[in-house]
Structures are given as C-alpha cells and as structure tokens.
Scaffold this motif. Structure first.
Motif, PDB file in Angstrom:
ATOM      1  N   LEU A  14      29.615  19.400  54.676  1.00  0.00           N
ATOM      2  CA  LEU A  14      28.360  18.642  54.593  1.00  0.00           C
ATOM      3  C   LEU A  14      28.201  17.418  54.895  1.00  0.00           C
ATOM      4  N   ARG A  15      29.187  16.680  54.997  1.00  0.00           N
ATOM      5  CA  ARG A  15      29.159  15.268  55.515  1.00  0.00           C
ATOM      6  C   ARG A  15      28.706  15.366  57.128  1.00  0.00           C
ATOM      7  N   ASN A  16      29.155  16.240  57.796  1.00  0.00           N
ATOM      8  CA  ASN A  16      28.945  16.379  59.144  1.00  0.00           C
ATOM      9  C   ASN A  16      27.227  16.688  59.327  1.00  0.00           C
ATOM     10  N   ALA A  17      26.908  17.438  58.354  1.00  0.00           N
ATOM     11  CA  ALA A  17      25.597  17.734  58.385  1.00  0.00           C
ATOM     12  C   ALA A  17      24.504  16.682  58.076  1.00  0.00           C
ATOM     13  N   ILE A  18      25.052  15.824  57.041  1.00  0.00           N
ATOM     14  CA  ILE A  18      24.299  14.604  56.835  1.00  0.00           C
ATOM     15  C   ILE A  18      24.197  13.696  58.064  1.00  0.00           C
ATOM     16  N   ASP A  19      25.495  13.580  58.455  1.00  0.00           N
ATOM     17  CA  ASP A  19      25.571  12.653  59.591  1.00  0.00           C
ATOM     18  C   ASP A  19      24.604  12.951  60.672  1.00  0.00           C
ATOM     19  N   SER A  20      24.369  14.278  60.907  1.00  0.00           N
ATOM     20  CA  SER A  20      23.534  14.773  62.095  1.00  0.00           C
ATOM     21  C   SER A  20      21.922  14.131  61.728  1.00  0.00           C
ATOM     22  N   ILE A  21      21.780  14.203  60.538  1.00  0.00           N
ATOM     23  CA  ILE A  21      20.429  13.958  60.373  1.00  0.00           C
ATOM     24  C   ILE A  21      20.237  12.411  60.351  1.00  0.00           C
ATOM     25  N   ILE A  22      21.162  11.634  59.823  1.00  0.00           N
ATOM     26  CA  ILE A  22      20.969  10.226  59.609  1.00  0.00           C
ATOM     27  C   ILE A  22      21.112   9.573  61.123  1.00  0.00           C
ATOM     28  N   TYR A  23      22.101  10.085  61.934  1.00  0.00           N
ATOM     29  CA  TYR A  23      22.580   9.387  63.034  1.00  0.00           C
ATOM     30  C   TYR A  23      22.009  10.035  64.540  1.00  0.00           C
ATOM     31  N   ASN A  24      21.021  11.057  64.046  1.00  0.00           N
ATOM     32  CA  ASN A  24      20.492  11.843  65.223  1.00  0.00           C
ATOM     33  C   ASN A  24      21.544  12.518  66.209  1.00  0.00           C
ATOM     34  N   ARG A  25      22.600  13.196  65.429  1.00  0.00           N
ATOM     35  CA  ARG A  25      23.565  13.977  66.223  1.00  0.00           C
ATOM     36  C   ARG A  25      23.371  15.657  66.126  1.00  0.00           C
ATOM     37  N   HIS A  26      24.130  16.044  67.041  1.00  0.00           N
ATOM     38  CA  HIS A  26      23.858  17.317  67.344  1.00  0.00           C
ATOM     39  C   HIS A  26      24.489  17.949  65.937  1.00  0.00           C
ATOM     40  N   LEU A  27      23.752  18.966  65.436  1.00  0.00           N
ATOM     41  CA  LEU A  27      24.063  19.771  64.137  1.00  0.00           C
ATOM     42  C   LEU A  27      24.881  21.034  64.500  1.00  0.00           C
ATOM     43  N   ASN A  28      26.084  21.191  63.846  1.00  0.00           N
ATOM     44  CA  ASN A  28      26.793  22.365  64.105  1.00  0.00           C
ATOM     45  C   ASN A  28      25.901  23.544  63.575  1.00  0.00           C
ATOM     46  N   GLU A  29      25.899  24.719  64.596  1.00  0.00           N
ATOM     47  CA  GLU A  29      24.921  25.733  64.083  1.00  0.00           C
ATOM     48  C   GLU A  29      25.702  26.756  63.478  1.00  0.00           C
ATOM     49  N   VAL A  30      27.396  26.460  63.393  1.00  0.00           N
ATOM     50  CA  VAL A  30      27.813  27.609  62.691  1.00  0.00           C
ATOM     51  C   VAL A  30      27.914  26.895  61.025  1.00  0.00           C
ATOM     52  N   GLN A  31      27.244  27.651  60.072  1.00  0.00           N
ATOM     53  CA  GLN A  31      27.253  27.116  58.788  1.00  0.00           C
ATOM     54  C   GLN A  31      28.080  28.088  57.774  1.00  0.00           C
ATOM     55  N   LYS A  32      29.008  27.743  57.212  1.00  0.00           N
ATOM     56  CA  LYS A  32      29.577  28.776  56.186  1.00  0.00           C
ATOM     57  C   LYS A  32      29.047  28.527  54.992  1.00  0.00           C
ATOM     58  N   PRO A  33      28.797  29.928  54.111  1.00  0.00           N
ATOM     59  CA  PRO A  33      28.194  29.831  52.815  1.00  0.00           C
ATOM     60  C   PRO A  33      29.158  29.175  51.980  1.00  0.00           C
ATOM     61  N   SER A  34      28.471  28.642  50.949  1.00  0.00           N
ATOM     62  CA  SER A  34      29.376  27.944  49.973  1.00  0.00           C
ATOM     63  C   SER A  34      29.862  29.189  48.956  1.00  0.00           C
ATOM     64  N   ILE A  35      30.779  29.215  48.301  1.00  0.00           N
ATOM     65  CA  ILE A  35      31.218  30.064  47.501  1.00  0.00           C
ATOM     66  C   ILE A  35      31.640  29.445  45.937  1.00  0.00           C
ATOM     67  N   GLY A  36      31.161  30.040  45.015  1.00  0.00           N
ATOM     68  CA  GLY A  36      31.288  29.387  43.651  1.00  0.00           C
ATOM     69  C   GLY A  36      30.990  30.493  42.674  1.00  0.00           C
ATOM     70  N   CYS A  37      30.867  30.063  41.384  1.00  0.00           N
ATOM     71  CA  CYS A  37      30.579  30.862  40.294  1.00  0.00           C
ATOM     72  C   CYS A  37      28.880  31.045  40.633  1.00  0.00           C
ATOM     73  N   GLY A  38      28.675  32.583  40.375  1.00  0.00           N
ATOM     74  CA  GLY A  38      27.363  32.943  40.287  1.00  0.00           C
ATOM     75  C   GLY A  38      26.319  32.225  39.333  1.00  0.00           C
ATOM     76  N   ILE A  39      25.063  31.951  39.601  1.00  0.00           N
ATOM     77  CA  ILE A  39      24.097  31.448  38.823  1.00  0.00           C
ATOM     78  C   ILE A  39      24.033  32.341  37.674  1.00  0.00           C
ATOM     79  N   LYS A  40      24.094  31.837  36.452  1.00  0.00           N
ATOM     80  CA  LYS A  40      23.956  32.468  35.291  1.00  0.00           C
ATOM     81  C   LYS A  40      22.641  32.995  34.894  1.00  0.00           C
ATOM     82  N   TRP A  41      22.084  34.031  35.466  1.00  0.00           N
ATOM     83  CA  TRP A  41      20.742  34.150  35.450  1.00  0.00           C
ATOM     84  C   TRP A  41      20.266  34.809  33.778  1.00  0.00           C
ATOM     85  N   LYS A  42      19.084  34.632  33.402  1.00  0.00           N
ATOM     86  CA  LYS A  42      18.632  35.188  32.055  1.00  0.00           C
ATOM     87  C   LYS A  42      18.373  36.825  32.270  1.00  0.00           C
TER      88      LYS A  42
END
Length: 184
Positions: free
Chosen positions: A156-184
């Motif tokens: 996430l820091r690398n992605a933020i740096d890319s927009i703040i400092y006009n750097r190349h954004l890594n195209e390889v983006q891994k999905p987040s992993i976590g607890c599923g949203i608790k749907w109604k």
C-alpha cells in the motif's frame, strides 16, 4: 479464521460517492469531504477481525504519514451489527479512540457502499488518484496473523508513493486477505 480475498475491483473505476455517519466525529461524511488533493484511500475494516487487529497500528501510521502529503483517508465498517454487535457504531467510536484513529470511521448500516465498492473482506483497501480513479486495490503487505512476516505496509505504501510522487505503479497487485464482510 476464514480467509476471504478481495474481489479486485477493475482499475480505473471511478470512486462512488457515499454519505455515512462517522462514529468518531458525530457527523456525516461524503466522499468529497474525505478526498485528498493527491488521492484518497478508502478502506473497509471492522473492530473485531484478527486481520484488522494485526495491521491497525500500520494503518494509523500510514494515515499519519500521508495525510500531510495530500492523501485523504477514510475507513468504513459494513458488518451486520445484529449478528456482530462488537462492530456496532458506539463500539466503533471506542475502537477509533483506543487505536488513535483520527480520520473518519464510517458506519455503512445498509451495506450499500460495501456492495458498490465490491468489498469482500476486512481489511480491504482502495486507492484513488486525484481524479478519483482507482489505481490500487489489494493488500497492505504480505503479513498475516501467525505467518511470521512483519507488518510493513509495503504494498500500500508503494501505491500511495506512486500517486504522491508520480512514480510508476506496480501492475502486480495482490488481493487483500481477511475476514469476510458480515452480510445481512
């Protein structure tokens, strides 16, 4: 502990507006009020998820490091509080205070915002550029509870740096992993 991956909303998707109550500010916020000059980080978290608890200190550090550089930051909880009362708005306010969250922590009671963003898990991160277009969605870093990898926030820091400092954004983006949203 179930491990649900992000849905990986298509890059270039325009940020969707919302109007939700901030549990830690006692007022409502929309996307434009949360938006930063350089970009905006929208994240879906909750109070009880072990994946969120594992990274909450880094999330707060990222907020503190980048808000002064023009990044808007907002967190949203969309869990069903009838089934998960530990995620109720008053407990969200307590969680924000305990963890020094001083950016809006919004409650998505209808779950419509989570559905619009295609959020699937907590934590789930969406980074929009100054034109409100999605440039990053995915994980904070490779650390997970119990895997022995230190929390760094590197992806996430690398992605933020890319927009703040006009750097190349890594195209390889891994999905987040976590607890599923608790749907109604």
């Amino acid at each position: 502990m179930a491990q649900t991956p992000s849905n990986m909303l298509p890059l270039g998707t325009k940020a969707t507006d919302f109007l939700l109550p901030a549990t830690n500010f006692n007022t409502n916020f929309n996307f434009n009020e949360c938006k930063g000059q350089k970009g905006t980080l929208v994240m879906f978290i909750c109070n009880h998820c072990p994946f969120v608890l594992h990274v909450i200190d880094e999330i707060v550090m990222i907020a503190n490091d980048y808000r002064v550089q023009g990044l808007g930051i907002v967190a949203i909880s969309s869990n069903d509080v009838a089934k998960y009362p530990q995620d109720a708005p008053e407990k969200m306010a307590d969680f924000a205070l305990e963890n020094k969250i001083d950016f809006p922590y919004l409650y998505d009671e209808s779950q419509n915002v989570a559905k619009t963003y295609q959020a699937a898990c907590t934590p789930d991160f969406y980074l929009f550029d100054s034109e409100d277009l999605l440039v990053y969605r995915g994980q904070l870093d490779d650390s997970r509870p119990g895997n022995g990898i230190p929390v760094s926030g590197s992806d996430l820091r690398n992605a933020i740096d890319s927009i703040i400092y006009n750097r190349h954004l890594n195209e390889v983006q891994k999905p987040s992993i976590g607890c599923g949203i608790k749907w109604k």
